[in-house]
Design a protein around this motif. Sequence first.
Motif, PDB file in Angstrom:
ATOM      1  N   ARG A  53     -20.594 -84.160 -56.720  1.00  0.00           N
ATOM      2  CA  ARG A  53     -19.370 -84.472 -55.988  1.00  0.00           C
ATOM      3  C   ARG A  53     -19.626 -85.578 -54.959  1.00  0.00           C
ATOM      4  N   ALA A  54     -20.741 -85.458 -54.225  1.00  0.00           N
ATOM      5  CA  ALA A  54     -21.057 -86.488 -53.238  1.00  0.00           C
ATOM      6  C   ALA A  54     -21.269 -87.834 -53.913  1.00  0.00           C
ATOM      7  N   ASN A  55     -21.935 -87.803 -55.060  1.00  0.00           N
ATOM      8  CA  ASN A  55     -22.177 -89.037 -55.815  1.00  0.00           C
ATOM      9  C   ASN A  55     -20.845 -89.668 -56.249  1.00  0.00           C
ATOM     10  N   ARG A  56     -19.947 -88.809 -56.711  1.00  0.00           N
ATOM     11  CA  ARG A  56     -18.635 -89.308 -57.157  1.00  0.00           C
ATOM     12  C   ARG A  56     -17.884 -89.964 -56.001  1.00  0.00           C
ATOM     13  N   GLU A  57     -17.896 -89.267 -54.836  1.00  0.00           N
ATOM     14  CA  GLU A  57     -17.177 -89.817 -53.686  1.00  0.00           C
ATOM     15  C   GLU A  57     -17.821 -91.114 -53.206  1.00  0.00           C
ATOM     16  N   GLY A  58     -19.128 -91.165 -53.239  1.00  0.00           N
ATOM     17  CA  GLY A  58     -19.822 -92.382 -52.834  1.00  0.00           C
ATOM     18  C   GLY A  58     -19.492 -93.549 -53.743  1.00  0.00           C
ATOM     19  N   LEU A  59     -19.493 -93.288 -55.048  1.00  0.00           N
ATOM     20  CA  LEU A  59     -19.168 -94.361 -55.998  1.00  0.00           C
ATOM     21  C   LEU A  59     -17.714 -94.803 -55.856  1.00  0.00           C
ATOM     22  N   LYS A  60     -16.845 -93.831 -55.589  1.00  0.00           N
ATOM     23  CA  LYS A  60     -15.437 -94.206 -55.371  1.00  0.00           C
ATOM     24  C   LYS A  60     -15.307 -95.083 -54.131  1.00  0.00           C
ATOM     25  N   ALA A  61     -16.096 -94.757 -53.122  1.00  0.00           N
ATOM     26  CA  ALA A  61     -16.017 -95.534 -51.877  1.00  0.00           C
ATOM     27  C   ALA A  61     -16.427 -96.982 -52.093  1.00  0.00           C
ATOM     28  N   ILE A  62     -17.273 -97.218 -53.077  1.00  0.00           N
ATOM     29  CA  ILE A  62     -17.646 -98.618 -53.364  1.00  0.00           C
ATOM     30  C   ILE A  62     -16.967 -99.100 -54.650  1.00  0.00           C
ATOM     31  N   GLU A  63     -15.941 -98.352 -55.041  1.00  0.00           N
ATOM     32  CA  GLU A  63     -15.113 -98.715 -56.205  1.00  0.00           C
ATOM     33  C   GLU A  63     -15.952 -98.900 -57.453  1.00  0.00           C
ATOM     34  N   ALA A  64     -16.891 -97.992 -57.653  1.00  0.00           N
ATOM     35  CA  ALA A  64     -17.779 -98.124 -58.806  1.00  0.00           C
ATOM     36  C   ALA A  64     -17.818 -96.856 -59.652  1.00  0.00           C
ATOM     37  N   TRP A  65     -16.862 -95.992 -59.431  1.00  0.00           N
ATOM     38  CA  TRP A  65     -16.909 -94.712 -60.134  1.00  0.00           C
ATOM     39  C   TRP A  65     -16.386 -94.847 -61.560  1.00  0.00           C
ATOM     40  N   ALA A  66     -17.003 -94.144 -62.461  1.00  0.00           N
ATOM     41  CA  ALA A  66     -16.531 -94.051 -63.834  1.00  0.00           C
ATOM     42  C   ALA A  66     -16.729 -92.619 -64.294  1.00  0.00           C
ATOM     43  N   ALA A  67     -15.879 -92.166 -65.182  1.00  0.00           N
ATOM     44  CA  ALA A  67     -15.892 -90.755 -65.573  1.00  0.00           C
ATOM     45  C   ALA A  67     -17.205 -90.351 -66.233  1.00  0.00           C
ATOM     46  N   ASP A  68     -17.890 -91.292 -66.848  1.00  0.00           N
ATOM     47  CA  ASP A  68     -19.107 -90.921 -67.578  1.00  0.00           C
ATOM     48  C   ASP A  68     -20.381 -91.168 -66.767  1.00  0.00           C
ATOM     49  N   MET A  69     -20.241 -91.146 -65.462  1.00  0.00           N
ATOM     50  CA  MET A  69     -21.424 -91.399 -64.640  1.00  0.00           C
ATOM     51  C   MET A  69     -22.476 -90.313 -64.852  1.00  0.00           C
ATOM     52  N   GLN A  70     -23.699 -90.694 -64.571  1.00  0.00           N
ATOM     53  CA  GLN A  70     -24.817 -89.785 -64.756  1.00  0.00           C
ATOM     54  C   GLN A  70     -25.793 -89.985 -63.597  1.00  0.00           C
ATOM     55  N   VAL A  71     -26.293 -88.889 -63.059  1.00  0.00           N
ATOM     56  CA  VAL A  71     -27.262 -88.978 -61.965  1.00  0.00           C
ATOM     57  C   VAL A  71     -28.627 -88.592 -62.514  1.00  0.00           C
ATOM     58  N   THR A  72     -29.624 -89.421 -62.252  1.00  0.00           N
ATOM     59  CA  THR A  72     -30.991 -89.111 -62.691  1.00  0.00           C
ATOM     60  C   THR A  72     -31.884 -88.994 -61.460  1.00  0.00           C
ATOM     61  N   ILE A  73     -32.620 -87.912 -61.400  1.00  0.00           N
ATOM     62  CA  ILE A  73     -33.526 -87.684 -60.264  1.00  0.00           C
ATOM     63  C   ILE A  73     -34.942 -87.542 -60.808  1.00  0.00           C
ATOM     64  N   GLU A  74     -35.833 -88.321 -60.259  1.00  0.00           N
ATOM     65  CA  GLU A  74     -37.237 -88.223 -60.672  1.00  0.00           C
ATOM     66  C   GLU A  74     -38.032 -87.611 -59.535  1.00  0.00           C
ATOM     67  N   SER A  75     -38.499 -86.405 -59.717  1.00  0.00           N
ATOM     68  CA  SER A  75     -39.339 -85.779 -58.689  1.00  0.00           C
ATOM     69  C   SER A  75     -40.767 -85.699 -59.215  1.00  0.00           C
ATOM     70  N   ALA A  76     -41.640 -85.097 -58.429  1.00  0.00           N
ATOM     71  CA  ALA A  76     -43.062 -85.089 -58.788  1.00  0.00           C
ATOM     72  C   ALA A  76     -43.310 -84.391 -60.122  1.00  0.00           C
ATOM     73  N   ASP A  77     -42.611 -83.295 -60.348  1.00  0.00           N
ATOM     74  CA  ASP A  77     -42.901 -82.559 -61.574  1.00  0.00           C
ATOM     75  C   ASP A  77     -41.689 -82.339 -62.468  1.00  0.00           C
ATOM     76  N   SER A  78     -40.562 -82.918 -62.102  1.00  0.00           N
ATOM     77  CA  SER A  78     -39.369 -82.739 -62.927  1.00  0.00           C
ATOM     78  C   SER A  78     -38.565 -84.025 -63.001  1.00  0.00           C
ATOM     79  N   LEU A  79     -37.801 -84.097 -64.055  1.00  0.00           N
ATOM     80  CA  LEU A  79     -36.833 -85.175 -64.199  1.00  0.00           C
ATOM     81  C   LEU A  79     -35.487 -84.490 -64.442  1.00  0.00           C
ATOM     82  N   VAL A  80     -34.554 -84.741 -63.557  1.00  0.00           N
ATOM     83  CA  VAL A  80     -33.289 -84.013 -63.594  1.00  0.00           C
ATOM     84  C   VAL A  80     -32.156 -84.977 -63.927  1.00  0.00           C
TER      85      VAL A  80
END
Lengths: 191, 420
Positions: A53-80
């Motif tokens: 939700r925060a990601n969506r609002e942030g992208l909307k704030a910079i007018e870059a939101w799209a319905a098929d957005m995807q968030v990728t997180i790379e941590s030390a032992d996981s990729l989310v």
Amino acid sequence: MSLTDMEKAVEGIAGLRGVFITLMPDCLLFDSWTREDRWHAEDVASYFGDLVRANREGLKAIEAWAADMQVTIESADSLVVLREMEGGLVASMVFERSVPMGMVRLSVKRLLGRLAVSLPAIELEDRPRGERLLDYLERYAPDPHAVRMRVALQTGIPLGELEHPENLSGGQLDEIEESVKFILGLDTLAY
Amino acid sequence: MHKRNGTPSVAYDNDLAFLGDAPVLYHCHHFNLFLDQSVDDALGPKVGPALRFAAAREASYQLLASLVRAADAVTPAERVALAEHVFASMGHGRLRIDAPQGVGKAVGEHLHYGQAWFEKYGATVRRRSPADAFAAGFAAAAVDLAYDLPPLSSAATEERCVAMRAPRCEFTIRRGEPEEARPRVDRAAVAATSADGWIPAGLHEDAIASIAATLRAFLAGVESDDSGLIRAFGVYVTMHLAGYYNRITYDTITRVQATAPKMTEVLEMLFRESGHVCVFNTFGGILMSPEWEGAVGTLTGDPAEIVAGGVAIARALGFGRWRIREHVPGERLVIDAPATYESPYYGIRHGEAVRPTCYFLQGAALAIMQLAERVRWSERPALTQAFYNELFRGGLPWRVEQTRCRVRGDDRCAVVVTRS
């Protein structure tokens, strides 16, 4: 009992550690599958739901939101990978960090396809503002077992009334929102 | 009482501790932070810190005045140096005070409240107001004494705080109007209100007394590090002023009873929780420490052993002569004491009470039962925040009730823990 045939959906997906389906906008756990018995699926689903939700609002704030957005997180032992789905759902897929990114993308695509087929249709219903506020607070506040007492003390709203947030008045909800902001040290809340 | 580094050592009466004239005890950062937070929750972000400052100044003045007399510190420089030394040796961090005639500043490095708050909560929430009202009050008291200003007259404001992500804590100090003196709660007054002798010995009395003496000898050798902090048993430990805890607790209760009486019970629950979180972390940390293993032996996890150990720790830390009156593992625990560190203060300052007032004793007894029944000691679990939060999922299986209280006219303070 699983609402979705998760075992079938995750079959053959290499390096997958867990899948969490979050029901938006309230960030509630809808279904999950995990190899890790130490994880609390409700908590994971809520946090990742808030993140999307925060990601969506942030992208909307910079007018870059799209319905098929995807968030990728790379941590030390996981990729989310977090991905919005149809029907107000968010899928959070946790892979071992050693899985190559290309393989992860392929697996996500395959997994989302399977989930789309197996997930039931959902009728979304807005939860009362008070419930959403207090759930949000309990997700993010330190010492969650004590936060309702803190809100009661700060607002003067008895604990018994906080147990039924759906019955609170608009004025009381405004007071609770200020209390939540104070406890979390935030200027605005995205709940 | 003998001197070490110019500071009198701690003396005990009935397992209540005193430094100079002032009642003191050892408490951890979990307790300190939660208690302060509850005061601010009840009174708001302006009145709460103002009360905490005033309580700190009053209790610190009492302590420092007796230490200045004992050390024969005459000049302002001697007195300020003594205050800074005492502050650090009690585990509150490093405070540098520079306020001639009551006007100037103080700078804090590694202050207990600010640093502990940031470490415990800083990654989770953003703090909007300074955390070190205790240090501010201590600095103000030191300035009053150093320059022979009217007692309780200097004011101090924390302008920058590490809990708010500043590199260090900074205070301005200025002259103010003196606060009216209240009845003294010193060693003699506490002794007069907490005479012992009519309560029979409790269960495991010999073992408890022996362990408490061993722990007390160990504590006497514990010193703060170069940053003025005491890190032990997985927590930040402070030697703290009972007058500070008691004034902020009971003044807050009094104000809430006057302005929002329906909230009194909620506030009491939060005060109880401050005791619960303290005992779970600190007592648990002590029980699992190498020092405990060396002095007492390896824990078997027997609930009776944990309960006796908890009561011994309470005595060693200066909480009073707690006794185990009854203990049925898995069912019931009764702890009583001729006086707690809370009851003399309340009796002297507030008189008789309608409701029991030993909130720390209540929360502590509940936590001792939790430690005895819900921790698998043989697995030596880490007593983390996650573990602590887990205890509350689905509700607590125990409840506590204070059945007797000295300030209600009873012969002792007693709490009973039973299944919910």
